[in-house]
Design a protein around this motif. Structure first.
Motif, PDB file in Angstrom:
ATOM      1  N   VAL A 170       0.871  -1.176   0.000  1.00  0.00           N
ATOM      2  CA  VAL A 170       0.000   0.000   0.000  1.00  0.00           C
ATOM      3  C   VAL A 170       0.913   1.233   0.000  1.00  0.00           C
ATOM      4  O   VAL A 170       1.816   1.314   0.835  1.00  0.00           O
ATOM      5  CB  VAL A 170      -0.887   0.008   1.267  1.00  0.00           C
ATOM      6  CG1 VAL A 170      -1.844   1.178   1.229  1.00  0.00           C
ATOM      7  CG2 VAL A 170      -1.644  -1.300   1.400  1.00  0.00           C
ATOM      8  N   ARG A 217      -4.742  -4.590   5.676  1.00  0.00           N
ATOM      9  CA  ARG A 217      -4.504  -3.447   4.786  1.00  0.00           C
ATOM     10  C   ARG A 217      -5.653  -2.441   4.856  1.00  0.00           C
ATOM     11  O   ARG A 217      -5.414  -1.243   4.810  1.00  0.00           O
ATOM     12  CB  ARG A 217      -4.210  -3.898   3.354  1.00  0.00           C
ATOM     13  CG  ARG A 217      -5.357  -4.634   2.707  1.00  0.00           C
ATOM     14  CD  ARG A 217      -5.002  -5.273   1.359  1.00  0.00           C
ATOM     15  NE  ARG A 217      -4.555  -4.305   0.382  1.00  0.00           N
ATOM     16  CZ  ARG A 217      -3.357  -4.314  -0.200  1.00  0.00           C
ATOM     17  NH1 ARG A 217      -2.480  -5.233   0.091  1.00  0.00           N
ATOM     18  NH2 ARG A 217      -3.038  -3.407  -1.089  1.00  0.00           N
ATOM     19  N   THR A 218      -6.902  -2.938   4.971  1.00  0.00           N
ATOM     20  CA  THR A 218      -8.058  -2.034   5.058  1.00  0.00           C
ATOM     21  C   THR A 218      -7.954  -1.174   6.309  1.00  0.00           C
ATOM     22  O   THR A 218      -8.224   0.024   6.283  1.00  0.00           O
ATOM     23  CB  THR A 218      -9.383  -2.844   5.169  1.00  0.00           C
ATOM     24  OG1 THR A 218      -9.237  -4.095   4.531  1.00  0.00           O
ATOM     25  CG2 THR A 218     -10.539  -2.081   4.597  1.00  0.00           C
ATOM     26  N   LEU A 229      -5.212   1.430   5.862  1.00  0.00           N
ATOM     27  CA  LEU A 229      -5.686   2.505   4.973  1.00  0.00           C
ATOM     28  C   LEU A 229      -6.653   3.426   5.716  1.00  0.00           C
ATOM     29  O   LEU A 229      -6.622   4.646   5.535  1.00  0.00           O
ATOM     30  CB  LEU A 229      -6.367   1.926   3.731  1.00  0.00           C
ATOM     31  CG  LEU A 229      -5.400   1.399   2.663  1.00  0.00           C
ATOM     32  CD1 LEU A 229      -6.130   0.515   1.665  1.00  0.00           C
ATOM     33  CD2 LEU A 229      -4.718   2.564   1.949  1.00  0.00           C
ATOM     34  N   GLN A 251      -4.618   5.674   7.896  1.00  0.00           N
ATOM     35  CA  GLN A 251      -3.975   6.703   7.086  1.00  0.00           C
ATOM     36  C   GLN A 251      -5.007   7.780   6.701  1.00  0.00           C
ATOM     37  O   GLN A 251      -4.710   8.974   6.752  1.00  0.00           O
ATOM     38  CB  GLN A 251      -3.358   6.072   5.836  1.00  0.00           C
ATOM     39  CG  GLN A 251      -2.444   7.023   5.069  1.00  0.00           C
ATOM     40  CD  GLN A 251      -1.822   6.351   3.859  1.00  0.00           C
ATOM     41  OE1 GLN A 251      -2.495   5.642   3.109  1.00  0.00           O
ATOM     42  NE2 GLN A 251      -0.537   6.578   3.673  1.00  0.00           N
TER      43      GLN A 251
END
Length: 153
Positions: free
Chosen positions: A20, A102-103, A106, A109
């Motif tokens: 990512v 990863r979700t 993200l 972020q």
């Protein structure tokens, strides 16, 4: 130590094979459920040019419950408290086993790019943010420069 569930192995492999942008997550050699995470502050945020260290831990009942994630880098943000705990719906009530590491990263972020003083974890920061947003943003920039400056290799 019990073998890792296939799901965790797959997610870990995907973090390597499809990185990512601005995020790295590396499992610890001692405990593959424990990840050392680095998130770069979004460019349009007070956290731009910052590199934040986090820890992410997958509890034994993952993915039925959310990973535990915490900022290790000091940050001035209304949704992150002094202990680095994060107020984020996907880590609490809106967690779903369909979500992945990863979700979650993200979402964290994105939270850096969109602080929400109306749903605070750090009430003092949220109050500063509401009283004088520009001043609060400046403090966030100062803290980012002080605590989250990228390490030169």
């Amino acid at each position: 130590m019990a073998a890792l569930p296939k799901r965790i192995i797959k997610e870990t492999e995907r973090l390597y094979s499809e990185p990512v942008p601005g995020i790295t997550a590396v499992p610890s050699e001692e405990n593959l459920r424990y990840f050392e995470v680095t998130i770069e502050g979004p460019s349009s945020s007070p956290y731009a040019d910052g590199e934040f260290q986090l820890e992410l831990y997958l509890p034994d009942d993952y993915p039925m419950c959310a990973p535990k994630v915490r900022f290790l880098t000091k940050i001035y943000h209304p949704n992150i408290d002094k202990l680095g705990r994060i107020c984020l719906d996907v880590l609490k009530d809106n967690w779903s086993p369909a979500l992945q590491i990863r979700t979650v990263l993200l979402s964290i972020q994105a939270l850096l790019g969109a602080p929400n003083p109306d749903d605070p974890l750090a009430n003092d920061v949220a109050e500063d943010w509401k009283k004088d947003e520009q001043a609060a943003i400046q403090v966030a920039k100062d803290w980012t420069a002080k605590y989250a400056t990228k390490k030169e290799n």
